[in-house]
Motif scaffolding. Structure first.
Motif, mmCIF file in Angstrom:
data_model
loop_
_atom_site.group_PDB
_atom_site.id
_atom_site.type_symbol
_atom_site.label_atom_id
_atom_site.label_comp_id
_atom_site.label_asym_id
_atom_site.label_seq_id
_atom_site.Cartn_x
_atom_site.Cartn_y
_atom_site.Cartn_z
ATOM 1 N N GLN A 48 30.970 38.070 36.320
ATOM 2 C CA GLN A 48 31.085 37.452 35.005
ATOM 3 C C GLN A 48 29.779 36.788 34.586
ATOM 4 O OE1 GLN A 48 34.944 35.444 33.554
ATOM 5 N NE2 GLN A 48 33.694 33.735 34.215
ATOM 6 N N PRO A 101 38.455 34.256 36.723
ATOM 7 C CA PRO A 101 39.720 34.642 36.082
ATOM 8 C C PRO A 101 40.798 34.867 37.132
ATOM 9 C CG PRO A 101 38.191 36.484 36.114
ATOM 10 C CD PRO A 101 37.423 35.297 36.618
ATOM 11 N N ASP A 108 44.988 36.208 37.527
ATOM 12 C CA ASP A 108 46.247 36.698 36.966
ATOM 13 C C ASP A 108 47.187 37.020 38.118
ATOM 14 O OD1 ASP A 108 48.350 37.841 35.665
ATOM 15 O OD2 ASP A 108 47.173 39.334 34.563
#
Length: 492
Positions: A41, A69, A71
């Motif tokens: 990133q 991130p 999830d």
């Protein structure tokens, strides 16, 4: 030490069943994945990581929990263990998630699964080994069971009522008098995850290294063929190293893909640490071979490595830049073949390669759009395209393929070509074959039949192989058949 099957929880048994997260509840290690995802990133975040590591492992986890991130819906869960936890909870046992991962990740995972009665994660203290054992011993003085996967969990098992080992933890040697109550062993869907991650089938693309020898009619030169073979090996090793890097960087996007989620890193079959170590070994071996081949080839190999790394980190998400980069990487193999053998690289060959490989790179993107973009407004995950871009890409691919054939036709008309070919006019017949082949590839991609790299697909698919053989025979006939005399010319 033999593993035993657990009996169902007795009615009224309220002994908590505590379970670890990384390597136990899921395949893989969230800390390592977060580290790679953060670097992808923002490569400059490496400085923040170094500063955090200087303050300790907990500080690094806090930094990654903020930057990476996450999830929980995409994590590769151990279905056998989750089924066991659900059955135990249905029998009345409280189920606790206790992990050294940041507490925010633990809470998000627990919220997603909905089977935990309590959640503990690293917050204020790195909840690993002795710290985790101390927490559980104090929280459950009447006893608890614990599912873990690493040597650090031995500290916890010494206080637990029963020992439950998962994943690679089934190989942990337990000190007496600990007795294994149940093992949840590693369950591989396919063998040899490291070899699969290296993608040896992709080495077929490196056959392009031999193209300069073929084009210059020097394929019979044993010394040059030997150099080309060493170059093929070096390129294959570097390609595998970059595939490992690419898949480590793409773990999150691969997990959302219907087929790529089964890749070794995305599925958790292969660890980040194993991937990094293997990549270093492969790259080092390739460099040694390149040093032996020669400095020109070494420069091309290093350039290829830099560009393909940039592609994996950033360029693959940039609209159009990605397909031009792919075309350049394909063409780099041709340049590498010339550099390794000392064969002069024809401008015509280089132009033909760039147009042809650009067309194939566009076919690859078209296939992905057809496969994964369900609407015109949907953006392709990990790419810079929307579903509505398909028609534009198809037109660009067609234009590029026609340009490649035009370059071939112009080459066949050059006066110097007669020095290499007895009947250059036959080269013109390769043009219609290539146009038919590319048009067919585009149609197959449009229909959703292409699930692999176009070059690999072509080398595996029967009709494409027939067209390749026809083109090769036409090239041989152009070189050997002199229609003016009706003779088969000897090798030059």
């Amino acid at each position: 030490m033999s593993a035993q099957r657990p009996v169902a929880a007795q009615a009224g048994d309220t002994t908590p069943l505590c379970v670890d997260l990384d390597g136990t509840l899921i395949h893989g290690d969230l800390l390592h994945e977060a580290l790679v995802a953060t670097l992808k990133q923002s490569p400059l975040s490496a400085f923040g990581m170094i500063a955090a590591m200087a303050r300790g492992r907990l500080a690094l986890k806090v930094f990654l929990a903020r930057e990476a991130p996450f999830d929980p819906a995409l994590l590769p869960y151990r279905t056998d263990l989750i089924d066991h936890l659900k059955s135990e909870r249905a029998a009345g046992r409280p189920i606790h998630l206790v992990t050294a991962s940041p507490k925010t990740w633990a809470e998000q995972t627990a919220a997603h699964l909905g089977i935990f009665d309590a959640v503990h994660g690293s917050e204020g203290v790195n909840l690993k080994g002795p710290a985790k054992a101390h927490l559980l011993a104090e929280s459950h003085p009447s006893g608890f069971d614990y599912v873990g996967d690493a040597k650090a969990d031995i500290h916890v098992w010494q206080y637990s009522r029963h020992v439950l080992r998962a994943g690679h933890g089934t190989r942990v040697r337990l000190p007496e008098p600990l007795v294994s109550f149940r093992d949840f062993p590693v369950q591989r869907k396919k063998p040899m995850p490291l070899l699969r991650a290296m993608r040896p089938h992709q080495w077929l693309k490196n056959i392009l290294i031999f193209l300069p020898l073929l084009a210059s009619h020097q394929i019979g030169n044993i010394g040059l063929v030997g150099n080309a073979m060493l170059s093929f090996i070096a390129f294959s090793l570097v390609a595998s190293a970059t595939y490992l890097l690419n898949d480590m960087l793409d773990i999150a996007s691969d997990r959302s893909h219907p087929r790529k989620r089964e890749r070794p890193f995305a599925s958790g079959e292969l660890s980040i640490t194993a991937g990094v170590a293997s990549g270093i070994v492969l790259f080092a071996a390739a460099l040694l071979i390149a040093l032996f081949v020669g400095p020109a080839f070494l420069v091309v190999l290093l350039g290829y490595t830099v560009v393909t790394t940039a592609y994996s980190v950033r360029l693959k998400t940039s609209m159009l830049i990605d397909v031009f980069t792919l075309a350049a990487l394909y063409s780099a193999r041709v340049v590498a073949g010339a550099a390794a053998t000392g064969v002069r690289l024809s401008v015509w060959l280089l132009a033909f390669s760039m147009f042809l490989f650009l067309a194939l790179a566009i076919v690859k993107r078209c296939a992905e759009l057809v496969d994964r973009a369900k609407s015109a407004q949907q953006r392709l995950t990990g790419r810079g395209y929307f579903g509505a871009d398909l028609a534009v890409l198809q037109s660009l691919g067609s234009a590029s393929s026609f340009s490649a054939v035009l370059v071939l036709s112009l080459y066949a008309a050059q006066p110097e070509v007669s020095q290499l070919y007895a009947n250059p006019a036959l080269l013109w017949l390769i043009g219609p074959v290539l146009l038919y082949w590319f048009s067919r590839m585009m149609l197959l991609a449009q229909r959703g039949y292409m699930h692999d790299d176009p070059i690999i697909f072509a080398l595996k698919e029967r009709k494409s192989l027939i067209l390749i053989i026809i083109s090769a025979l036409l090239a041989v006939a152009a070189a050997k058949l002199d229609f003016s005399t009706g003779l088969l010319l000897p090798s030059r």
